[in-house]
Design a protein around this motif. Sequence first.
Motif: not given
Lengths: 168, 168
Positions: B149-166
């Motif tokens: 779950i920790c790893h899936l959450r890390e991936i989810h947050l990274s994706e949100l940050l990447a989208r924000q950057g775009e």
Amino acid sequence: MRVLGIDPGTVTMGYGVVESHNDNLVLIDCGALVTSGRSTMGERLCYLYRELLCIIENYQPDMVAVEQPFVASNARSALAIGKAQAIALLAAATQSIPTHEYTPTQVKQSVTNYGASSKEQVQEMVRLQLGLKEIPQPNDAADALAVAICHLREIHLSELLARQGEKQ
Amino acid sequence: MRVLGIDPGTVTMGYGVVESHNDNLVLIDCGALVTSGRSTMGERLCYLYRELLCIIENYQPDMVAVEQPFVASNARSALAIGKAQAIALLAAATQSIPTHEYTPTQVKQSVTNYGASSKEQVQEMVRLQLGLKEIPQPNDAADALAVAICHLREIHLSELLARQGEKQ
């Protein structure tokens, strides 16, 4: 009797193959596996595992002896050495080869008859016992040969004790 | 995205497979591999390695997340945990699956939003996030699910940050 000795590390893993003929010890091969600093831990372990399987297949040792530090200097290095040990033990176990673990003190005691001897003293005794002109290089290879010699000596002493027991 | 989480140990190794569907987390399977106290370390590692390869083959995870203790309580337990970690990392690496390591604090922080939470609090949050009636048993399985779950959450947050950057 042919023994593969291993000095475990995830950056450099020393290996040494020694054969005993009666009281003589003969060097078969030695060297060190060096992993790439750019690789992940998984990739390193995978490389070490595959290379060890090749060494086992090439030299068909009867036994594998692995150095097991009694007390690591810190938890981080203990984790790393534990990982490297696991790869060595696993490679041997998948080929159904018995494994033995020795602490550095046991190796020193066995190879130099003195448990607190220096690394240089151990390496010089490895050179003498294998009848070599030079100390094997790199140091990790010499250390691995020391573990193999330690194990062959343990077997030799056990056999002597067993014969003594039969006589009595 | 499907993640295999592993709580490493040479006596008991917990595993848990979790899949993310948008914001939902779904339990696929979990359990614990238990080694025999009569086996040698080599035999134990061999058993754990083969069982993990079977789990990977059955569930085809995209990634493997392994708990990595930051500071082990002592060198002996660090060596043992290092061995178990190595087997998990190796099993993933031989199947070319990316691996990630998380400290217990990272797992707690991610699963409960509090880095110093108790084991019981983590297990209760695992139950809630997977929508289960009971906490998965044994504890090693629940701990492994927490790492996934920790790893899936890390991936989810990274994706949100990447989208924000775009967007910016």
